[in-house]
Design a protein around this motif. Structure first.
Motif, PDB file in Angstrom:
ATOM      1  N   GLY A   1       0.819  -1.215   0.000  1.00 18.98           N
ATOM      2  CA  GLY A   1       0.000   0.000   0.000  1.00 18.98           C
ATOM      3  C   GLY A   1       0.845   1.253   0.000  1.00 18.98           C
ATOM      4  O   GLY A   1       0.576   2.210  -0.739  1.00 18.98           O
ATOM      5  N   THR A   2       1.888   1.255   0.813  1.00 17.09           N
ATOM      6  CA  THR A   2       2.783   2.411   0.865  1.00 17.09           C
ATOM      7  C   THR A   2       3.505   2.584  -0.465  1.00 17.09           C
ATOM      8  O   THR A   2       3.668   3.711  -0.954  1.00 17.09           O
ATOM      9  N   LEU A   3       3.903   1.486  -1.061  1.00 12.95           N
ATOM     10  CA  LEU A   3       4.558   1.548  -2.371  1.00 12.95           C
ATOM     11  C   LEU A   3       3.602   2.100  -3.433  1.00 12.95           C
ATOM     12  O   LEU A   3       3.996   2.912  -4.270  1.00 12.95           O
ATOM     13  N   ALA A   4       2.354   1.684  -3.387  1.00  8.58           N
ATOM     14  CA  ALA A   4       1.368   2.177  -4.353  1.00  8.58           C
ATOM     15  C   ALA A   4       1.170   3.685  -4.210  1.00  8.58           C
ATOM     16  O   ALA A   4       1.106   4.413  -5.217  1.00  8.58           O
ATOM     17  N   TRP A   5       1.081   4.175  -2.972  1.00  4.89           N
ATOM     18  CA  TRP A   5       0.946   5.618  -2.765  1.00  4.89           C
ATOM     19  C   TRP A   5       2.196   6.351  -3.234  1.00  4.89           C
ATOM     20  O   TRP A   5       2.110   7.458  -3.775  1.00  4.89           O
TER      21      TRP A   5
ATOM     22  N   LEU B   1       2.231  11.824 -10.127  1.00  7.68           N
ATOM     23  CA  LEU B   1       1.670  13.177 -10.041  1.00  7.68           C
ATOM     24  C   LEU B   1       2.752  14.240 -10.101  1.00  7.68           C
ATOM     25  O   LEU B   1       2.573  15.283 -10.731  1.00  7.68           O
ATOM     26  N   LEU B   2       3.883  13.982  -9.463  1.00  6.98           N
ATOM     27  CA  LEU B   2       4.972  14.964  -9.487  1.00  6.98           C
ATOM     28  C   LEU B   2       5.622  15.057 -10.859  1.00  6.98           C
ATOM     29  O   LEU B   2       6.066  16.137 -11.269  1.00  6.98           O
ATOM     30  N   VAL B   3       5.667  13.941 -11.584  1.00 10.99           N
ATOM     31  CA  VAL B   3       6.241  13.964 -12.934  1.00 10.99           C
ATOM     32  C   VAL B   3       5.348  14.787 -13.867  1.00 10.99           C
ATOM     33  O   VAL B   3       5.844  15.519 -14.721  1.00 10.99           O
ATOM     34  N   ARG B   4       4.042  14.668 -13.662  1.00  9.02           N
ATOM     35  CA  ARG B   4       3.119  15.464 -14.482  1.00  9.02           C
ATOM     36  C   ARG B   4       3.307  16.943 -14.225  1.00  9.02           C
ATOM     37  O   ARG B   4       3.111  17.761 -15.131  1.00  9.02           O
ATOM     38  N   GLY B   5       3.673  17.278 -12.992  1.00 12.32           N
ATOM     39  CA  GLY B   5       4.013  18.649 -12.619  1.00 12.32           C
ATOM     40  C   GLY B   5       2.987  19.682 -13.026  1.00 12.32           C
ATOM     41  O   GLY B   5       1.860  19.681 -12.555  1.00 12.32           O
TER      42      GLY B   5
ATOM     43  N   ILE C   1      -1.888  15.219  -4.565  1.00  6.75           N
ATOM     44  CA  ILE C   1      -0.504  15.120  -4.082  1.00  6.75           C
ATOM     45  C   ILE C   1      -0.505  14.938  -2.563  1.00  6.75           C
ATOM     46  O   ILE C   1       0.233  14.103  -2.025  1.00  6.75           O
ATOM     47  N   TRP C   2      -1.355  15.696  -1.877  1.00  2.00           N
ATOM     48  CA  TRP C   2      -1.422  15.590  -0.416  1.00  2.00           C
ATOM     49  C   TRP C   2      -2.082  14.287   0.026  1.00  2.00           C
ATOM     50  O   TRP C   2      -1.748  13.755   1.096  1.00  2.00           O
TER      51      TRP C   2
END
Length: 86
Positions: A12-16, A23-27, A38-39
């Protein structure tokens, strides 16, 4: 029978984490109304890490309480078994 908590917690942590990286790559391509995701990912990662470290503590406390309870039962039954019978 208890299952191993580490595998689903780690997955689960890996999936998040993967979702956060995507999301950060999409920027800048991410719409302003969608930045809250993101949050959500950050909270998922934080809760996963917290759970990974808290569950062993919780299981240890539960096991200690069971041992203490079993010890009280054993000492309680010895006290009633050794007393005079009418």
């Amino acid at each position: 029978m208890e299952s191993d908590y580490r595998v689903p917690t780690a997955l689960g942590t890996l999936a998040w984490t993967v979702a956060l990286v995507v999301l950060l790559v999409r920027g800048e391509g991410l719409a302003d109304g969608e930045r809250w995701w993101i949050w959500v990912c950050a909270a998922g990662i934080a809760l996963g890490v917290f759970g990974f470290f808290y569950v062993p503590y919780l299981l240890g406390r539960r096991e200690a309480a069971e041992r203490r309870r079993d010890g009280e039962r054993a000492s309680g039954s010895e006290a009633t078994d050794n007393g005079p019978r009418a």
